[in-house]
Design an enzyme around this catalytic site. Sequence first.
Site, PDB file in Angstrom:
ATOM      1  N   MET A 335       0.826  -1.206   0.000  1.00 22.80           N
ATOM      2  CA  MET A 335       0.000   0.000   0.000  1.00 22.80           C
ATOM      3  C   MET A 335       0.860   1.255   0.000  1.00 22.80           C
ATOM      4  O   MET A 335       0.663   2.159  -0.812  1.00 22.80           O
ATOM      5  CB  MET A 335      -0.929   0.000   1.212  1.00 22.80           C
ATOM      6  CG  MET A 335      -1.991  -1.074   1.186  1.00 22.80           C
ATOM      7  SD  MET A 335      -3.106  -0.968  -0.232  1.00 22.80           S
ATOM      8  CE  MET A 335      -3.949   0.568   0.100  1.00 22.80           C
ATOM      9  N   VAL A 411       0.984   1.605   7.821  1.00 20.36           N
ATOM     10  CA  VAL A 411       1.619   0.525   8.579  1.00 20.36           C
ATOM     11  C   VAL A 411       0.557  -0.520   8.950  1.00 20.36           C
ATOM     12  O   VAL A 411      -0.598  -0.421   8.554  1.00 20.36           O
ATOM     13  CB  VAL A 411       2.323   1.071   9.846  1.00 20.36           C
ATOM     14  CG1 VAL A 411       3.416   2.058   9.444  1.00 20.36           C
ATOM     15  CG2 VAL A 411       1.327   1.748  10.790  1.00 20.36           C
ATOM     16  N   GLU A 413      -2.311  -2.814  10.700  1.00 19.45           N
ATOM     17  CA  GLU A 413      -3.570  -2.437  11.334  1.00 19.45           C
ATOM     18  C   GLU A 413      -3.511  -2.738  12.830  1.00 19.45           C
ATOM     19  O   GLU A 413      -4.224  -3.611  13.346  1.00 19.45           O
ATOM     20  CB  GLU A 413      -4.739  -3.176  10.678  1.00 19.45           C
ATOM     21  CG  GLU A 413      -5.044  -2.752   9.266  1.00 19.45           C
ATOM     22  CD  GLU A 413      -5.724  -1.385   9.194  1.00 19.45           C
ATOM     23  OE1 GLU A 413      -6.964  -1.322   9.159  1.00 19.45           O
ATOM     24  OE2 GLU A 413      -5.005  -0.359   9.182  1.00 19.45           O
ATOM     25  N   LYS A 418       0.391   2.307  15.006  1.00 18.95           N
ATOM     26  CA  LYS A 418      -0.035   3.545  14.352  1.00 18.95           C
ATOM     27  C   LYS A 418       0.174   4.754  15.272  1.00 18.95           C
ATOM     28  O   LYS A 418       0.588   5.829  14.823  1.00 18.95           O
ATOM     29  CB  LYS A 418      -1.502   3.430  13.923  1.00 18.95           C
ATOM     30  CG  LYS A 418      -1.720   2.453  12.754  1.00 18.95           C
ATOM     31  CD  LYS A 418      -3.193   2.381  12.359  1.00 18.95           C
ATOM     32  CE  LYS A 418      -3.435   1.375  11.238  1.00 18.95           C
ATOM     33  NZ  LYS A 418      -2.812   1.744   9.968  1.00 18.95           N
ATOM     34  N   SER A 440      -8.055   0.693   6.875  1.00 20.10           N
ATOM     35  CA  SER A 440      -9.270   0.292   6.162  1.00 20.10           C
ATOM     36  C   SER A 440     -10.403  -0.038   7.116  1.00 20.10           C
ATOM     37  O   SER A 440     -11.542  -0.205   6.691  1.00 20.10           O
ATOM     38  CB  SER A 440      -8.989  -0.919   5.275  1.00 20.10           C
ATOM     39  OG  SER A 440      -8.535  -2.015   6.052  1.00 20.10           O
ATOM     40  N   HIS A 461      -8.195   6.270   2.780  1.00 26.11           N
ATOM     41  CA  HIS A 461      -8.209   4.826   2.541  1.00 26.11           C
ATOM     42  C   HIS A 461      -8.027   4.548   1.051  1.00 26.11           C
ATOM     43  O   HIS A 461      -8.946   4.731   0.256  1.00 26.11           O
ATOM     44  CB  HIS A 461      -9.530   4.239   3.051  1.00 26.11           C
ATOM     45  CG  HIS A 461      -9.690   2.784   2.769  1.00 26.11           C
ATOM     46  ND1 HIS A 461     -10.917   2.171   2.664  1.00 26.11           N
ATOM     47  CD2 HIS A 461      -8.776   1.804   2.562  1.00 26.11           C
ATOM     48  CE1 HIS A 461     -10.757   0.892   2.398  1.00 26.11           C
ATOM     49  NE2 HIS A 461      -9.475   0.648   2.337  1.00 26.11           N
TER      50      HIS A 461
END
Length: 723
Positions: A335, A411, A413, A418, A440, A461
Site C-alpha cells: 500500500m 503501517v 492495522e 499507528k 481500512s 483509505h
Amino acid sequence: MKNIFSYEIDTDGLAVLTWDDQNGPVNSLSQAAMQSLSYNVDELVANADVKGVVLASGKSDFVVGANLKEILTMQTGDYDKDVASTMEFIRLIHSTMRKMETGGKPFVAALNGTALGGGMEVALACHQRIAADNAKAKFGFPEVNLGLLPGGGGTQRLARMVGVEKSLPWLTQATQVGPKPALEAGLVDQVVAADDVIATAKQWLKDNPEAIQPWDVSRIDRKKKFRLPGGEVQTPKVSQVFMGAEAMLRKKTLGNYNAPQKILEVLFEGCQAPIDAALEIEGRGFTQLLLSSQSKAMIRTFFMALQDANKLKNRPKGVDKARFSKVGILGAGMMGAGIAYSSAMSGIQVVLLDSTQESADKGKAYSEGLLTKRVSRGKMAEEKAQGVLSLIKATTDYADLEGCELVIEAVFEDRAIKADVTAKAEAVIGEDAIFASNTSTLPITGLAEASKRPDQFIGLHFFSPVDKMQLVEVILGEKTSDETLAKSLDYIQQIRKTPITVNDSRGFYTSRVFKTYVLEGMALLKEGVAPALIENAGRMAGMPVGPLVLSDEVTTELMDRITTQTKKDLGDAYIEHPADEVVNFMVHEVKRIGKKVGQGFYDYSEDRRDKKLWSGLAERFSVAAEQPDVEYVKERLLAVQAVETLHCFNENVITNAMEADIGSIFGWGFAAQTGGVISYVETILGLENFIKLADDLAENVGQRYALPEMVREKAAKGESFYG
C-alpha cells in the site's frame, strides 16, 4: 442564449464554420447546438458562392459528445412522450448530418483536438477528416460505458467505413486512441501539424469539389451499389463475425449489459438497409437504451457523479486550493509503495519510510518495476522514468519528513504501531502539515487520539493495487477540520484519483459493506448451497468474482482478526453472523486461509494461476439435495450489500448517494450495470420493490436484511436518496 456557430467565406468560396459554444467550456451536441448547426448548414449549402465547408472548433477540443445532462432533463417520466421527444431530437441530428453529406458541397472536419461520441459522429458525416497531430487528442465512441450506443449515425457510418468486424471494438469496447492510431484504423483520413489543419482542409476541398460519401454512390449513379467493406451481413464471413461477437459478449458480460447487445442488433439490421433507414433503426435503438433504467443509472454514476467527484464539487468552500510538493509515506509495503508511486507520478517529492532500509528500498523498487514496464511498453521515456523514480527517497530516518505538507501512514492495522509512528512523524513535520491514516477498518477518531492536532488528522483509505485503483475513501474523524478535508481532497485530485467522503465508523463505508458480500457467500455455503452455484451467481449478478474466491484473496485469516477485534470492542453487543462458523472452520480447524498459502475455499496451483474449488468443503458443509434458483442467490448477494449501505445512510456514515454509488463500484466492485448500490435500490428495482424484497429476506433468512425505518419513510414520502 449566446452564439454557438460563426463562419467566414474566403475569396475561393471556402467557408470555415467554427463551433464555439459560449454557453460552456466545451462543444457538445446540445439541442441549441444542433439547431444552430442545422441552420448554418442550410445557409451555407444554399449560398451559391460557397464551394465547400471546413467544420472547425473554437475550443481546445473539437466536440466532446452529447450533452447528457440536458438529454436527461428532457425526460418527463411519460414513456410515450419521452420516446417522441428523443426521436425528434435524434432525427434533427440525422437530418443535419445528411444535409452535410448530400447538400452537393464537400465538408471537411478539422479535428484540432478530441472528438468523442457525438463529436466523432459529426466528423464521420463529413467527407474528409483531418486531425491535428495533438498528443492529447482522443477519438472514439465511449457511449457503451454509459449504457448507450452512438445515436448520431456512429454505428452505421463506422461500419460502412471500416466494415462490421473492425467496427465492433470501437462500438462495444469504447476504444479510444490518439490521432495516429485513428489514422491507421481509418477513423481519420489525414494527420497534420496543428497549424496546418485548416489550410490542408481547404486544399482538400479545392481538390475534391464533387465529394460524396461511399454509401451515397447510388444517388449519383443508380447502377452503382455500395458494398460493405469486409463483406455484407449475410455472407458466411460476416455471419460468423456476428455469431462470434454474440458468444464473446455473453462470456464477458453474462448478459448484464443492454448496450453492447443492442449495438449488435442495430448493426445487424441497419447494415442490411439503406443509410436513411439504417439511421432510423439506430435512433430507435438509442432511444430504447436512453429511456431504460440501466442507462439512467449508468449515466448518473459514470458521467455525472464521477465528474462531480473528480471536480471536487463537495469540497468545503472558503479554503484556498492546496498544491503539494512533498509528502511522507510511513510503511513501504504494497500500500505504501503504491501511494508513493502515485504521488511521484504526479511530480510530488516522496519520503518513503520504513523500519529497515531493506524494506524501504523494496518499497521504492516497486515503483521502479512499474516504471520499467511503462518504458518497455513505449508509454514513457527512460529519462522521464528516472526522473519520477528520483523523487522517491527510501529511508528509515524520521528527520527526512521535515518539509512534508502531508504524511500518510500505511503501517500494520495495529493501534499501538499507528500511535507510535504518528507521534514520531508529528515531532518533525510542520505545524500546518496534515497527518493521514490509510487504515481500512480502525475508527479515525480513535487513531487521532495519538495526535497532538486531531483537527489535522484524517483517514485516506486507498485501495490495492494503488497504481490501478481509482478510488480514495476520505474518512472524517470527529475533530477533522474543513481545511484538512479540503486540502486532502486537493491532494487526491493532484494524484489523479477519485475521492468519496464518509464519516467515521467501524469499517467506514466500503470495508463495512464489502464484507457483507463475502460473508453472505459463506452463509449460503453453510445453508447447503453448492459452492459453484454461489460463485457463478455472484458473477452473474455483476460482481467481478464470486464471494468465496474473494474471501481467498483477502484471506479468511484477516476476516478472523477483524471479527475477533470487533467482538472485543463490542462485547455483548456483538451479533453472531452465520459466516463466523465458516471462518472459524477455515482458519482454525483446517488452516486454509486463502490464496497466499495456496489453499482456501479453492486449491491453487504452485504459481497461483490455476484453481479449483476444494472438494473437502462438502464434507463440512454438505450440499443440499434441493438447490435454490440462481436468481434467488443473486438477489441475496446484491440485497445484503444494499441493506448495509442503507444502514450506513441511516447512521450518517455516508450522506451522498452518488458518492455511495461511486464507492460501491470503484471500491469493492459492486455490479456496475446497476450504476451502483443506491441506483440498484432506487432506479433498477425501485424503492418499494426493494423494501418488499428485503422484508421477505429478513423474514425468511435473517435480520441482517432488516431495513432501517428511514427507508420506509422515504418511500412513503416519495423522496429520493439523490435529493
